[in-house]
Design an enzyme around this catalytic site. Structure first.
Site, PDB file in Angstrom:
ATOM      1  N   LYS A  52       0.864  -1.173   0.000  1.00  0.00           N
ATOM      2  CA  LYS A  52       0.000   0.000   0.000  1.00  0.00           C
ATOM      3  C   LYS A  52       0.902   1.224   0.000  1.00  0.00           C
ATOM      4  CE  LYS A  52      -4.198   2.007   1.967  1.00  0.00           C
ATOM      5  NZ  LYS A  52      -5.215   1.950   3.037  1.00  0.00           N
ATOM      6  N   GLY A  97      -1.805  -0.947  14.956  1.00  0.00           N
ATOM      7  CA  GLY A  97      -1.256   0.313  14.482  1.00  0.00           C
ATOM      8  C   GLY A  97      -2.331   1.243  13.951  1.00  0.00           C
ATOM      9  N   SER A  98      -3.574   0.738  13.874  1.00  0.00           N
ATOM     10  CA  SER A  98      -4.698   1.563  13.428  1.00  0.00           C
ATOM     11  C   SER A  98      -5.635   1.781  14.610  1.00  0.00           C
ATOM     12  CB  SER A  98      -5.417   0.881  12.264  1.00  0.00           C
ATOM     13  OG  SER A  98      -6.532   1.618  11.853  1.00  0.00           O
ATOM     14  N   LYS A  99      -6.711   0.964  14.703  1.00  0.00           N
ATOM     15  CA  LYS A  99      -7.663   1.141  15.806  1.00  0.00           C
ATOM     16  C   LYS A  99      -7.752  -0.076  16.717  1.00  0.00           C
ATOM     17  CE  LYS A  99     -11.099   1.954  13.049  1.00  0.00           C
ATOM     18  NZ  LYS A  99     -12.493   2.214  12.618  1.00  0.00           N
ATOM     19  N   HIS A 136      -4.938  -7.466  16.281  1.00  0.00           N
ATOM     20  CA  HIS A 136      -4.921  -8.705  15.521  1.00  0.00           C
ATOM     21  C   HIS A 136      -4.473  -9.829  16.440  1.00  0.00           C
ATOM     22  CE1 HIS A 136      -4.083  -6.192  11.632  1.00  0.00           C
ATOM     23  NE2 HIS A 136      -5.352  -6.155  11.992  1.00  0.00           N
ATOM     24  N   THR A 149      -5.875 -10.446   2.528  1.00  0.00           N
ATOM     25  CA  THR A 149      -4.588 -10.215   3.196  1.00  0.00           C
ATOM     26  C   THR A 149      -4.796  -9.391   4.470  1.00  0.00           C
ATOM     27  OG1 THR A 149      -4.184  -8.176   1.955  1.00  0.00           O
ATOM     28  CG2 THR A 149      -3.329 -10.222   1.003  1.00  0.00           C
ATOM     29  N   HIS A 197      42.805  -7.858   1.128  1.00  0.00           N
ATOM     30  CA  HIS A 197      41.789  -7.578   0.100  1.00  0.00           C
ATOM     31  C   HIS A 197      41.864  -6.103  -0.297  1.00  0.00           C
ATOM     32  CE1 HIS A 197      37.345  -8.416  -1.218  1.00  0.00           C
ATOM     33  NE2 HIS A 197      38.059  -7.840  -2.163  1.00  0.00           N
ATOM     34  N   LYS A 235      30.564  16.377   6.794  1.00  0.00           N
ATOM     35  CA  LYS A 235      29.905  17.163   7.846  1.00  0.00           C
ATOM     36  C   LYS A 235      28.910  16.235   8.529  1.00  0.00           C
ATOM     37  CE  LYS A 235      27.727  21.551   8.908  1.00  0.00           C
ATOM     38  NZ  LYS A 235      27.039  20.971  10.050  1.00  0.00           N
TER      39      LYS A 235
END
Length: 773
Positions: free
Chosen positions: A54, A169-171, A174, A237, A335, A490
């Site tokens: 997404k 991470g939303s409401k 899971h 998904t 090397h 820097k």
């Protein structure tokens, strides 16, 4: 276009400073850094699964879209599977390395979504896990979701299942349930997993219909937790564990413990919190996903083979890990790649376990050498000498510096002790992992080693009590003549001066503030230089996942991961070096710090000024400082013999006031009113309202409250839109902002907050403008 070298893959990146989360100022660079850092935890839960992305190409405040099919422009090294859908064939990427996740973030694909099944060849296999998506309806909070999650946990435990919680991470929450462990006798199809999940959800609804619903209709969800069982359908998904979310703030689908769900105050977590938790506790979902089948599981040489092509390099590339030998062979190969280093390899369990040791193995017990763990090599590599073509991984000349046998004393994941018996390399050596792939190599003392002098017997000399660091003038370095100037990076950190005296250590900021306790982890430099007195000018920094210094990470650091970059030596063992040429001071600094891991002395940039600038841009550095090779050190002065050029615009500012917030910031701090010191007060530069995290806003509000005053500290009257509702403060706090450009009235255009500068005073702040511009 810049590239990042991640796990041997070159990932092309663009627009790293593009803000994807305007509310917090979180940039694409930070999203890439997060995904690379969390890769060890996240990848097992993505492995073998079709990844739908997404994307928010213009940031989370702009439209997003789902992307299933892999574009033709995707890098060749991305693994992929073609799958027949009802109307078309879709090519999905499969993720198995940190480079894959860096590519995901480069596409501004903030979220990764996967099914609950893994591929079986080119076809969907059985479900390996079951998921319940607990979605709170209106008037339902996360705590109520947690209560329902605990009920599901207890219900499925009665039939032998284990559940793992993830705050989405939303409401909501899971719940994942592994399916390839007892009590199942045979794998479930996605349809079978969906049936089981629906039955659990329906039973919960029957038990307490006032709190739980298993019905899709949104009208049924008000005041209830919707237990969505449908994401077990093979065509659906779920956002992957550890995926960031495209919300106003950069939250994450974060694994949690059951203790957290049962305690009050449960909230969604941001990516910084998730990284800290992973570093402290590891992956809380480690028991969720089964390992890949043996035929799909990479062997110890998979990474080695993926980085080389038999048609382009003379290196040995066996098709499989070879038979186990006697586990007693070592080789050290010289090397000459982009930079000379030495590869230290120990035969162990069928491969050569390998470390790159930039300055070769230590020859003195008083030295610790950096050793970077690299990919396992085939046993056949122990006799390899030759030329790796330019452009190939590790291109350059390889020769055997020494080889022989070793005796193993200890082999653990974080510590290896061996006794080497070679022509040059002889003795007892320890390798100790410090963080990630970073190790220290130490030559252990022989019995009867010479007695070390106690501090009381060491010679004493008079160190200067303090030295104000020399400052660079902003300007354009592109016209500087070749040969007269040296070019350094820097760095994005705190300027510090280290004062060392026979094991004693003190650290001061540019303004003279004592930072010894703040950056206590740097005191190991005093131990490494315990036989010396010295004053060293440098920078306290924290490195991000991309290998670059990050001021934001430094601000949030507890001090453990802070490193010291040294770039000038001002005093050594009773001798002041201030009047010595820069080139001589630099040579002495390099000699003094050779072989020490407690300090970093980066190489100067070679070539012309134009080439130095181009190299700094390619590496993602903050900018370049040019120093005349014959310049003396002028304490406290901003001299034209040091010139700094930044690759993006930044300005130190003094806070003169703040305005109250609106919307979700109502009642708190909304924006800062900032300026630079001038005759009679502050010269106004504008209003800064983006780039703040919630933590930043809370901390600033608390810090500014006791500084409030009735009078404006600005010399001019501010525009009405800025002075309305303004709260004035005493101009004592220094901060830093990034911005797009200067307006015609010399105000900051589109400034974004970076943080407070504890190391500076208001008097240190000047306009960062090229006088030739």
């Amino acid at each position: 276009m810049a590239t990042l070298d991640i796990a041997g893959r070159k990932v092309s990146v663009t627009n790293l400073d593009k803000v994807l989360f305007p509310e917090t100022g979180t940039t694409k660079r930070q999203v890439i850094e997060y995904y690379v850092a969390i890769a060890p935890a996240m990848l097992p839960h993505l492995a073998g699964r079709a990844v739908t992305r997404k994307r928010w190409p213009n940031g989370v405040e702009q439209p997003s879209f789902f992307e299933k099919n892999l574009a033709a422009s995707a890098p060749d090294w991305l693994d992929r599977r073609r799958m027949q859908h009802s109307d078309r064939v879709v090519t999905y990427p499969l993720f198995s390395t940190a480079a894959d996740l860096a590519w995901l973030a480069q596409q501004a694909s903030i979220e990764a979504h996967v099914p609950q099944w893994r591929f079986d060849g080119d076809s969907p296999g059985p479900a390996t896990r079951m998921v319940f998506d607990l979605d709170p309806g209106d008037d339902v909070d996360l705590a109520q979701c947690a209560e329902v999650a605990c009920e599901i946990r207890d219900m499925i435990a009665e039939i032998g299942f284990t559940a793992f919680p993830v705050t989405s991470g939303s409401k909501g929450i899971h719940l994942y349930v592994p399916l390839e462990k007892p009590p199942l006798e045979k794998p479930l199809t996605p349809a079978g997993a969906s049936t089981v999940a629906k039955r659990v959800a329906t039973l919960l609804e029957e038990r307490d219909p006032s709190r739980v619903t298993a019905t899709m209709a949104k009208a049924k969800r008000t005041g209830r937790v919707f237990v969505d069982w449908s994401q077990n359908n093979g065509k659906k998904t779920t956002v992957a564990p550890y995926s960031m979310r495209g919300r106003a703030t950069p939250t994450v689908a974060a694994p949690r413990s059951w203790e957290e769900l049962e305690a009050p105050g449960l909230t969604q977590l941001r990516f910084e919190d998730v990284l800290e938790r992973f570093e402290e506790h590891g992956d809380l979902l480690a028991d969720l996903d089964p390992p890949l089948p043996m035929e799909d599981r990479p062997d110890k040489l998979s990474t080695y083979r993926s980085m080389r092509s038999a048609s382009r390099t003379p290196e040995p590339i066996p098709v499989a890990t070879g038979p186990r030998g006697e586990d007693d062979t070592f080789v050290i190969q010289e090397h000459h790649a982009r930079r000379l280093h030495y590869d230290f390899r120990l035969e162990h369990d069928g491969v050569l376990v390998s470390w790159a040791v930039p300055k070769n193995i230590p020859d003195d017990p008083g030295q610790n050498r950096l050793a970077v763990r690299t990919e396992d090599h085939p046993v056949e590599y122990a006799t390899f000498e030759g030329s790796i073509p330019k452009g190939e991984y590790g291109g350059g000349e390889v020769s055997i510096w020494d080889s022989g046998s070793y005796e193993l004393e200890k082999w653990r994941e974080d510590e290896v002790i061996v006794v080497l018996s070679g022509e040059k390399a002889q003795g007892r050596f320890a390798l100790v992992r410090t963080k990630g792939d970073q190790w220290l190599m130490h030559r252990m003392k022989d019995q009867g080693a010479s007695r070390e002098l106690p501090k009381s017997e060491l010679p004493k000399s008079e160190l200067p009590k303090s030295v104000a660091p020399m400052l660079a003038t902003a300007g354009d370095i592109r016209d500087l003549p070749d040969g007269d100037w040296a070019f350094e990076g820097k760095w994005d950190g705190f300027r510090v001066v280290a004062r060392l005296s026979y094991g004693e250590f003190a650290l001061a900021s540019r303004s003279g503030k004592d930072l010894t306790e703040r950056f206590h982890g740097l005191s190991s430099l005093a131990d490494d230089l315990a036989e010396h007195e010295a004053v060293i000018d440098g920078e306290a920094v924290v490195y991000g996942a991309d290998g670059n210094t990050s001021f934001e990470l430094l601000q949030g650091s507890s001090g453990k991961n802070v490193r010291f970059i040294a770039f000038d030596l001002l005093h050594l063992d009773g001798t002041s070096l201030l009047k010595k040429k820069y080139s001589d001071r630099r040579r002495l600094l390099e000699l003094l710090t050779t072989g020490l891991d407690s300090v970093i002395v980066p190489d100067t940039l070679t070539g012309s000024a134009e080439e130095a600038l181009a190299a700094s841009v390619e590496r993602g550095w903050e900018g370049v400082v040019a120093k005349r090779v014959d310049s003396i050190y002028q304490p406290g002065r901003r001299a034209h013999t040091w010139i700094k050029t930044k690759n993006w615009r930044a300005q130190e500012i003094v806070i003169g006031g703040w305005r109250r917030g609106r919307g979700r910031r109502t009642g708190g701090l909304g924006s800062l009113l900032v300026g630079v010191p001038g005759p009679g007060g502050l010269r106004y530069l504008g209003r800064v309202g983006t780039g703040f995290s919630d933590r930043d806003l809370d901390a600033l509000a608390e810090t500014l409250e006791p500084l409030e005053t009735e009078d404006s500290p600005f010399v001019e009257e501010l525009p009405a839109a800025d002075r309305n509702d303004a709260v004035w403060v005493s101009p004592t706090l220094v901060g830093e902002v990034r911005f797009f450009e200067w307006t015609d009235s010399m105000h900051l255009r589109h400034p974004s907050w970076r943080g407070l500068r504890e190391d500076k005073q208001p008097a240190d702040v000047v306009l960062e403008i090229d006088p030739k511009a």
